[in-house]
Design a protein around this motif. Structure first.
Motif, PDB file in Angstrom:
ATOM      1  N   PRO A   1      34.417  52.339  49.960  1.00  0.00           N
ATOM      2  CA  PRO A   1      34.358  51.098  48.998  1.00  0.00           C
ATOM      3  C   PRO A   1      34.764  51.498  47.420  1.00  0.00           C
ATOM      4  O   PRO A   1      34.263  52.791  46.908  1.00  0.00           O
ATOM      5  N   LYS A   2      35.326  50.840  46.579  1.00  0.00           N
ATOM      6  CA  LYS A   2      35.435  51.172  45.253  1.00  0.00           C
ATOM      7  C   LYS A   2      34.670  50.225  44.438  1.00  0.00           C
ATOM      8  O   LYS A   2      34.381  49.293  44.786  1.00  0.00           O
ATOM      9  N   VAL A   3      34.430  50.811  43.203  1.00  0.00           N
ATOM     10  CA  VAL A   3      33.691  49.973  42.276  1.00  0.00           C
ATOM     11  C   VAL A   3      34.318  48.584  42.021  1.00  0.00           C
ATOM     12  O   VAL A   3      33.675  47.722  41.832  1.00  0.00           O
ATOM     13  N   VAL A   4      35.462  48.660  41.739  1.00  0.00           N
ATOM     14  CA  VAL A   4      36.383  47.422  41.598  1.00  0.00           C
ATOM     15  C   VAL A   4      37.206  47.216  42.694  1.00  0.00           C
ATOM     16  O   VAL A   4      38.160  47.830  43.203  1.00  0.00           O
ATOM     17  N   PRO A   5      36.709  46.222  43.873  1.00  0.00           N
ATOM     18  CA  PRO A   5      37.186  46.000  44.799  1.00  0.00           C
ATOM     19  C   PRO A   5      38.559  45.704  45.110  1.00  0.00           C
ATOM     20  O   PRO A   5      38.867  44.606  43.911  1.00  0.00           O
ATOM     21  N   ARG A   6      39.321  45.973  45.913  1.00  0.00           N
ATOM     22  CA  ARG A   6      40.678  45.339  46.154  1.00  0.00           C
ATOM     23  C   ARG A   6      41.024  45.082  47.671  1.00  0.00           C
ATOM     24  O   ARG A   6      40.384  45.726  48.514  1.00  0.00           O
ATOM     25  N   GLY A   7      41.955  44.309  47.788  1.00  0.00           N
ATOM     26  CA  GLY A   7      42.433  44.148  49.103  1.00  0.00           C
ATOM     27  C   GLY A   7      41.354  43.552  50.223  1.00  0.00           C
ATOM     28  O   GLY A   7      40.498  42.514  49.807  1.00  0.00           O
ATOM     29  N   ILE A   8      41.033  44.284  51.488  1.00  0.00           N
ATOM     30  CA  ILE A   8      40.435  43.833  52.497  1.00  0.00           C
ATOM     31  C   ILE A   8      38.946  43.897  52.007  1.00  0.00           C
ATOM     32  O   ILE A   8      37.766  43.397  52.380  1.00  0.00           O
ATOM     33  N   GLN A   9      38.591  44.965  51.123  1.00  0.00           N
ATOM     34  CA  GLN A   9      37.374  45.202  50.668  1.00  0.00           C
ATOM     35  C   GLN A   9      36.866  44.027  49.861  1.00  0.00           C
ATOM     36  O   GLN A   9      35.666  43.501  50.026  1.00  0.00           O
ATOM     37  N   ASN A  10      37.852  43.471  48.908  1.00  0.00           N
ATOM     38  CA  ASN A  10      37.452  42.422  48.322  1.00  0.00           C
ATOM     39  C   ASN A  10      37.038  41.014  49.202  1.00  0.00           C
ATOM     40  O   ASN A  10      36.003  40.576  48.763  1.00  0.00           O
ATOM     41  N   ILE A  11      37.731  40.949  50.202  1.00  0.00           N
ATOM     42  CA  ILE A  11      37.570  39.710  50.978  1.00  0.00           C
ATOM     43  C   ILE A  11      36.396  40.238  51.855  1.00  0.00           C
ATOM     44  O   ILE A  11      35.396  39.271  51.858  1.00  0.00           O
TER      45      ILE A  11
END
Length: 278
Positions: free
Chosen positions: A72-82
């Motif tokens: 996980p990233k602090v600023v979510p992107r892609g599938i993590q964001n979903i």
């Protein structure tokens, strides 16, 4: 939400009548939910098509969250964001809304597990080549309802002790003593029998009805286009349009059933936590 509306029933009956009038059409039946064994026939590990779909969708669910949350990233992107949007929906709109932030955080794991299990198992009902929800057969709805039942009763017993919890759950305060003869059985039936029963039947019945309706429209479409007499082929356009429209409606039902199941689980937990205030 159920499929008991008269408009849907009349449309389905019209499709069956028109198809059967042309001869040779066989509408869907409950046999769809009891297909022959595919693996390990005659053993306790026997798997049919419905069980394989259940295992497949469980694997898809696990894979989705593994990929989404593996780094996980602090600023979510892609599938993590979903994934985070979906988790936040359950946290904000179900767990925190019903239980409050403190208790919502405590019970978020079980509520999200129930929500996403129901959602993903239901989704196979509109996926091509799967075309059936394994929640349309009673086994999995019973398991999910049993989990909810065990959790909310455990919560109440742990907080109050068994005697006080059961007494508080079935005894309505501040009513004449004579009415307890009537109210105690009603409250017992409502709290400890009807809750798991309605959770089970609501989920199963909606998924079962949805599958039958979709199979009816699309099998009738295939029949009208490829097997019916020339004068009947035009009805294939109407049954196809009805099938596509009903698919969109089924997608809404798939989400709503997951939401309602998780929401009621949270409500029952909250009632158990506050059993002494009833």
């Amino acid at each position: 939400m159920t499929y008991g509306g008269s408009e849907h029933g009349e449309l389905a009956l019209s499709v069956i009548y028109l198809a059967q009038e042309s001869g040779g059409f066989h509408p869907p039946s409950l046999a769809d939910f009891f297909p022959p064994a595919v693996l390990f026939e005659g053993t306790i590990f026997e798997l049919d098509r419905l069980m394989l779909i259940r295992l497949l969708m469980t694997a898809v669910l696990l894979a989705f969250f593994f990929v989404a949350m593996r780094s996980p990233k602090v600023v979510p992107r892609g599938i993590q964001n979903i994934g985070e949007i979906m988790l936040d929906f359950v946290r904000v709109n179900i767990a925190d809304e019903v239980l409050g932030k403190e208790q919502g955080k405590r019970f978020l794991p079980i509520i999200t597990t129930i929500f996403f299990t129901v959602l993903f198992l239901n989704m196979s009902g509109v996926i091509p080549f799967l075309n059936i929800s394994s929640n349309a057969r009673i086994g999995m709805p019973i398991v999910l309802a049993a989990v909810a039942y065990i959790v909310f009763n455990y919560v109440g017993i742990k907080k109050y002790g068994a005697w006080k919890y059961f007494r508080s759950s079935i005894v309505v305060p501040d009513v004449p003593i004579a009415l307890h003869v009537l109210l105690i059985p009603i409250e017992f039936l409502s709290t400890f029998i009807l809750r798991p029963f309605t959770l089970t039947v609501r989920l199963m019945a909606n998924m079962l009805a949805g599958h039958i309706m979709l199979v009816l429209f699309f099998s009738a479409t295939q029949y009208f286009f490829f097997e019916a007499a020339a004068g009947m082929k035009v009805f294939g356009v109407f049954s196809l349009a009805a099938g596509l429209g009903f698919t969109l409606f089924e997608m809404l039902i798939i989400f709503l059933q997951a939401y309602v199941f998780a929401l009621l689980t949270a409500v029952y937990i909250d009632l158990a936590l506050h059993a002494d205030s009833h």
